[in-house]
Write a protein that holds these residues in place. Structure first.
Motif, PDB file in Angstrom:
ATOM      1  N   ASN A  53       0.885  -1.186  -0.181  1.00 51.60           N
ATOM      2  CA  ASN A  53       0.534   0.379   0.333  1.00 51.60           C
ATOM      3  C   ASN A  53       1.405   1.279   0.477  1.00 51.60           C
ATOM      4  OD1 ASN A  53      -2.031   1.716   0.317  1.00 51.60           O
ATOM      5  ND2 ASN A  53      -2.351   1.392   2.353  1.00 51.60           N
TER       6      ASN A  53
ATOM      7  N   THR B 284       1.915   4.286  -0.422  1.00 53.45           N
ATOM      8  CA  THR B 284       1.100   6.212   0.179  1.00 53.45           C
ATOM      9  C   THR B 284       2.176   7.265  -0.459  1.00 53.45           C
ATOM     10  OG1 THR B 284       2.408   6.387   2.178  1.00 53.45           O
ATOM     11  CG2 THR B 284      -0.033   5.461   2.111  1.00 53.45           C
TER      12      THR B 284
ATOM     13  N   THR C 297      -2.092   5.932  -2.798  1.00 55.68           N
ATOM     14  CA  THR C 297      -2.814   6.075  -2.374  1.00 55.68           C
ATOM     15  C   THR C 297      -2.455   7.147  -1.944  1.00 55.68           C
ATOM     16  OG1 THR C 297      -2.176   5.668  -0.008  1.00 55.68           O
ATOM     17  CG2 THR C 297      -4.076   4.429  -0.756  1.00 55.68           C
TER      18      THR C 297
ATOM     19  N   PRO D 174      -0.837  11.652   6.252  1.00 58.51           N
ATOM     20  CA  PRO D 174      -0.059  10.161   7.444  1.00 58.51           C
ATOM     21  C   PRO D 174       1.094  10.062   6.654  1.00 58.51           C
ATOM     22  CG  PRO D 174      -1.766  10.279   4.340  1.00 58.51           C
ATOM     23  CD  PRO D 174      -1.403  12.072   5.705  1.00 58.51           C
TER      24      PRO D 174
HETATM   25  C1  NAG Z   1      -3.356   2.391   2.572  1.00 59.87           C
HETATM   26  O1  NAG Z   1      -2.972   2.779   3.137  1.00 59.87           O
HETATM   27  C2  NAG Z   1      -4.160   4.318   3.279  1.00 59.87           C
HETATM   28  C3  NAG Z   1      -3.250   5.888   3.785  1.00 59.87           C
HETATM   29  O2  NAG Z   1      -2.463   5.151   5.658  1.00 59.87           O
HETATM   30  C4  NAG Z   1      -5.335   4.193   4.715  1.00 59.87           C
HETATM   31  O3  NAG Z   1      -6.001   4.711   4.251  1.00 59.87           O
HETATM   32  C5  NAG Z   1      -5.863   2.993   2.956  1.00 59.87           C
HETATM   33  O4  NAG Z   1      -6.862   2.363   3.748  1.00 59.87           O
HETATM   34  C6  NAG Z   1      -5.199   2.205   2.828  1.00 59.87           C
HETATM   35  N1  NAG Z   1      -4.841   0.814   2.562  1.00 59.87           N
HETATM   36  C7  NAG Z   1      -5.084  -0.350   1.954  1.00 59.87           C
HETATM   37  C8  NAG Z   1      -5.645  -1.400   1.075  1.00 59.87           C
HETATM   38  O5  NAG Z   1      -4.681  -0.720   3.208  1.00 59.87           O
END
Ligand code: NAG
Ligand code: NAG
Ligand code: NAG
Length: 278
Positions: free
Chosen positions: A33, A35, A66, A112
């Motif tokens: 994931n 960021t 994200t 974040p």
């Molecule tokens: C990825 O990280 C973001 C920021 O911490 C979070 O909002 C999001 O839910 C995460 N997505 C997944 C698929 O884990």
């Protein structure tokens, strides 16, 4: 006879596997994931943000990425630089400049954890410097250790330098106002002729002016995610990137001290290789 056939088959296999094989890191990055945070401030350069963002956006269809847009407050951030003074003391009246707004998703206190931090350039940096506003530099310094990658476009390298994260590292910046940026990094090994610079451990990437940010992002993404998916995105955008980081005719054009005068504006590039659909 066997030997005659073996060699071309082996060569073909090597060629195919080299063009598509992902490293363990690239496979892990594709499942991670990721960021991404863009720093915004009044007077950011539009393409410094949107150029690299196009490729990230297109990859986010495939990979978990994200996006956070980070500024001092959640108020819309304008691309119009505030009126400011130039180094020679003259006043820059920017009131006629376009006033495109972006809506931040986070502030410097609510952002974040970030894997990738991107710092665009823009004429607004002069106003921040004039008003001794170091909030961006403080944020960069506070997040540097915890990010995997930090990238700057154009004069964005000035923020990195003032934050101290370019000390002892190789970097480049826009050639159009070169002297005005490199003075902030006396302990930085500034590369006079570079479309972009990937510093030793691959954590810090800095690009030359505006459009160079797109070429840096293509090279960065190919390293992080592998060529296959990234080339597909770049070809889908019908973009022809410069893939030689040393290609920098603008260091010649803007007479940057130490520029490689052998690089010419007429040097050309071709499209990236494409891969068959899976
Ligand atoms: C990825 O990280 C973001 C920021 O911490 C979070 O909002 C999001 O839910 C995460 N997505 C997944 C698929 O884990
Ligand atoms: C980042 O790491 C370096 C080296 O370990 C350390 O000296 C510095 O204090 C750290 N910076 C922050 C903001 O945590
Ligand atoms: C430029 O080209 C000349 C002739 O090929 C070569 O001797 C010189 O080292 C080159 N300079 C740079 C900075 O690459």
């Amino acid at each position: 006879m066997a030997r005659l056939f073996t060699f071309p088959l082996l060569a073909l296999w090597t060629c195919l596997s080299m063009s598509t094989a992902l490293t363990p890191d690239q496979i892990a990055n594709g499942n991670r994931n990721m960021t991404v945070g863009y720093i915004l401030y009044p007077g950011f350069t539009i393409l410094d943000v949107f150029g690299p963002l196009q490729f990230l956006n297109d990859l986010s269809y495939t990979f978990p990425i994200t996006l956070s847009l980070i500024a001092t407050s959640l108020s819309p951030v304008t691309s119009r630089p505030p009126n400011h003074h130039l180094p020679d003391g003259s006043t820059m009246d920017m009131s006629h400049a376009f006033d495109l707004h972006l809506l931040p998703t986070h502030t410097f206190t609510t952002a974040p954890p970030l894997d990738i931090l991107i710092v665009p350039g823009g004429a607004g940096d002069l106003s921040l410097i004039e008003h001794a506003d170091r909030s961006i530099e403080s944020f960069i310094a506070s997040r540097f250790n915890s990010t995997s990658y930090i990238l700057s476009v154009c004069s964005g390298a000035g923020f990195l330098a003032r934050a101290g994260v370019l000390d002892g590292r190789r970097a480049t910046a826009t050639k159009s106002v070169w002297a005005g940026i490199v003075k902030y990094g006396p302990k930085t090994e500034w590369v006079a002729s570079a479309r972009w610079v990937r510093d030793g451990d691959g954590k810090v990437w800095t690009s030359s002016g505006v459009t160079a940010g797109m070429d840096m992002m293509v090279a960065f993404l190919r390293e992080v995610y592998g060529e296959e998916k990234v080339n597909g995105v770049v070809n889908g955008a019908e973009y022809v990137p410069h893939t030689d980081s040393r290609w920098d005719p603008f260091s010649v054009l803007f007479k940057v001290p130490g520029a490689d005068m052998n690089m010419s504006l007429t040097e050309t590039v071709g499209p990236l290789p494409s891969f068959p659909e899976e």
